[in-house]
Design a protein around this motif. Sequence first.
Motif, PDB file in Angstrom:
ATOM      1  N   GLN A 167     -13.687   2.889  -1.180  1.00 28.02           N
ATOM      2  CA  GLN A 167     -13.947   1.523  -0.712  1.00 28.02           C
ATOM      3  C   GLN A 167     -15.167   1.522   0.186  1.00 28.02           C
ATOM      4  O   GLN A 167     -15.610   2.567   0.654  1.00 28.02           O
ATOM      5  N   GLN A 180     -12.458  -0.793  10.996  1.00 29.50           N
ATOM      6  CA  GLN A 180     -12.685  -2.037  11.758  1.00 29.50           C
ATOM      7  C   GLN A 180     -12.225  -1.831  13.195  1.00 29.50           C
ATOM      8  O   GLN A 180     -12.948  -2.117  14.148  1.00 29.50           O
ATOM      9  N   GLU A 220     -15.930  -0.712   3.553  1.00 26.97           N
ATOM     10  CA  GLU A 220     -15.512  -1.759   4.473  1.00 26.97           C
ATOM     11  C   GLU A 220     -16.747  -2.413   5.066  1.00 26.97           C
ATOM     12  O   GLU A 220     -17.770  -1.742   5.279  1.00 26.97           O
ATOM     13  N   GLN A 256       0.843  -1.193   0.000  1.00 28.49           N
ATOM     14  CA  GLN A 256       0.000   0.000   0.000  1.00 28.49           C
ATOM     15  C   GLN A 256       0.880   1.245   0.000  1.00 28.49           C
ATOM     16  O   GLN A 256       1.303   1.727   1.046  1.00 28.49           O
ATOM     17  N   GLY A 260     -11.526  -7.578  -1.233  1.00 24.36           N
ATOM     18  CA  GLY A 260     -10.723  -8.455  -0.397  1.00 24.36           C
ATOM     19  C   GLY A 260     -11.535  -8.776   0.839  1.00 24.36           C
ATOM     20  O   GLY A 260     -12.365  -7.975   1.269  1.00 24.36           O
ATOM     21  N   SER A 261     -11.315  -9.965   1.396  1.00 24.84           N
ATOM     22  CA  SER A 261     -12.139 -10.338   2.546  1.00 24.84           C
ATOM     23  C   SER A 261     -11.447 -11.421   3.365  1.00 24.84           C
ATOM     24  O   SER A 261     -10.385 -11.917   2.979  1.00 24.84           O
ATOM     25  N   GLY A 262     -12.062 -11.790   4.458  1.00 28.24           N
ATOM     26  CA  GLY A 262     -11.520 -12.881   5.259  1.00 28.24           C
ATOM     27  C   GLY A 262     -12.103 -12.889   6.659  1.00 28.24           C
ATOM     28  O   GLY A 262     -12.923 -12.035   7.004  1.00 28.24           O
ATOM     29  N   PHE A 278      -4.042 -11.174   3.705  1.00 29.36           N
ATOM     30  CA  PHE A 278      -4.065  -9.858   4.344  1.00 29.36           C
ATOM     31  C   PHE A 278      -3.652 -10.096   5.786  1.00 29.36           C
ATOM     32  O   PHE A 278      -4.126 -11.059   6.403  1.00 29.36           O
ATOM     33  N   THR A 306      -6.654 -10.495   8.246  1.00 24.94           N
ATOM     34  CA  THR A 306      -7.651 -11.575   8.152  1.00 24.94           C
ATOM     35  C   THR A 306      -6.948 -12.913   7.999  1.00 24.94           C
ATOM     36  O   THR A 306      -5.880 -13.010   7.400  1.00 24.94           O
ATOM     37  N   ARG A 363      -3.737   6.165  -2.175  1.00 23.21           N
ATOM     38  CA  ARG A 363      -2.464   5.459  -2.316  1.00 23.21           C
ATOM     39  C   ARG A 363      -1.604   6.180  -3.332  1.00 23.21           C
ATOM     40  O   ARG A 363      -2.124   6.711  -4.318  1.00 23.21           O
ATOM     41  N   SER A 421     -10.128  -0.150   6.173  1.00 18.89           N
ATOM     42  CA  SER A 421      -9.978  -1.117   7.275  1.00 18.89           C
ATOM     43  C   SER A 421      -9.733  -0.504   8.654  1.00 18.89           C
ATOM     44  O   SER A 421     -10.141  -1.100   9.660  1.00 18.89           O
ATOM     45  N   ALA A 424     -14.565  -9.758   7.666  1.00 24.76           N
ATOM     46  CA  ALA A 424     -14.460  -8.388   7.159  1.00 24.76           C
ATOM     47  C   ALA A 424     -14.281  -8.446   5.650  1.00 24.76           C
ATOM     48  O   ALA A 424     -13.845  -9.455   5.105  1.00 24.76           O
ATOM     49  N   PHE A 425     -14.684  -7.368   5.006  1.00 22.79           N
ATOM     50  CA  PHE A 425     -14.442  -7.263   3.565  1.00 22.79           C
ATOM     51  C   PHE A 425     -14.250  -5.796   3.203  1.00 22.79           C
ATOM     52  O   PHE A 425     -14.698  -4.909   3.920  1.00 22.79           O
ATOM     53  N   GLY A 426     -13.522  -5.587   2.112  1.00 27.40           N
ATOM     54  CA  GLY A 426     -13.331  -4.221   1.619  1.00 27.40           C
ATOM     55  C   GLY A 426     -13.633  -4.215   0.127  1.00 27.40           C
ATOM     56  O   GLY A 426     -12.933  -4.847  -0.663  1.00 27.40           O
TER      57      GLY A 426
HETATM   58  N1  PHE Z   1      -8.202  -3.474   3.173  1.00 28.96           N
HETATM   59  C1  PHE Z   1      -7.983  -4.393   2.097  1.00 28.96           C
HETATM   60  C2  PHE Z   1      -7.473  -3.615   0.888  1.00 28.96           C
HETATM   61  O1  PHE Z   1      -7.615  -2.447   0.835  1.00 28.96           O
HETATM   62  C3  PHE Z   1      -9.241  -5.125   1.741  1.00 28.96           C
HETATM   63  C4  PHE Z   1      -9.752  -5.996   2.849  1.00 28.96           C
HETATM   64  C5  PHE Z   1     -10.675  -5.518   3.745  1.00 28.96           C
HETATM   65  C6  PHE Z   1      -9.318  -7.302   2.967  1.00 28.96           C
HETATM   66  C7  PHE Z   1     -11.179  -6.334   4.740  1.00 28.96           C
HETATM   67  C8  PHE Z   1      -9.795  -8.118   3.972  1.00 28.96           C
HETATM   68  C9  PHE Z   1     -10.741  -7.631   4.852  1.00 28.96           C
HETATM   69  O2  PHE Z   1      -6.935  -4.208  -0.031  1.00 28.96           O
END
Ligand code: PHE
Length: 342
Positions: A212, A177, A214, A158, A286-288, A252, A255, A198, A174, A309-311
């Motif tokens: 994003q 979270q 989240e 990142q 992305g998630s997990g 990640f 996660t 970024r 994130s 969580a997911f983004g």
């Molecule tokens: N924060 C991660 C990204 O920006 C995405 C993500 C969010 C992955 C939550 C897992 C859980 O790439």
Amino acid sequence: MSVVDTLREIRAQAEQELSQLENTSALETLRVHILGKKGELTALLKGMGKLSAEERPVVGAQINEAREWITDRINQRLATLQAAEREAALKSEAIDVTEPRELPRVGSAHPITLVMDELIECFTGLGFEVLEGPEVELDHYNFELMNLPKNHPARDAQDTFYMDDNIVLRTHTSPMQARAMLTMKPPIRIICPGRVYRADEVDATHSPVFHQMEGLVIDENVSMSDLRGTLEAFVRKLYGDDIKLRFRPSFFPFTEPSAEVDLTCSACSGKGCRICKETGWVEVLGSGMVNPKVLEMCGIDSTKYSGFAFGIGLERIAMKRYGITDMRLLYEGDARLLSQLR
Ligand code: PHE
């Protein structure tokens, strides 16, 4: 000149002026001139005192007759002029309701806003609460509580805008979270939409500023299948039943296990094209399962609670949804793009 002659002259003069004057105010001037207090006929009446007793009734009758005649003529003319003036006013003040006019220009919401609203509606329908957080974020939330300590190599993924050693422009949503877990008690079900940053070069699929959403769920007995079910529900709602989801193992630090989720590329229906780099799939999130280490750092008992969580990348969703093939179109502010989405 005898009174009779004067009367004849006044009548002739009145007759001529009446036929020439063109509006009611000129008519009124004429009326005052003849019949008013200082008018010609009135003057004649006043002069009657000089007449003999025999003449007086005769002359008086003649003057009265003349006055009636003139009054009649003035009233007739008045009626005609008033009618003409009313008609002219109606014509000039009339509004032609059939005339085409230029419509006011109506704006439209930006595609990112449209998908953001759509996702918010979808997730709030599933019981999620919407939370917003700062775009200028502490390194502590953005990285450290996300299990990315200083000098951790995964930070390199990142490319970050640092304000100083401890403050960054958030690289993802994130950190929300951590902020949620530190301030809320389970069960937690939140989504956090927002801008992220970024240090990326601009091209067809990258921008230094993007969006994003989240998602975080913390409760007892939350499992990977809850994650899958939730994401399936949102994808079905957004794109219908024809689209396929693919969970791809990923990494990640926050996660464990982690998965990236791809959707069938809508540009080529999965056949492979420039947009999906010939794979037939487009990565959208992305998630997990939330890493127990993150739960503990954020004050959640990891022996009792688990979570996922997911983004979601909103640009990807918007581009897919509206068939936009170059991300730069989303930031150029060209009204022609927006007007197509109304
Ligand atoms: N924060 C991660 C990204 O920006 C995405 C993500 C969010 C992955 C939550 C897992 C859980 O790439």
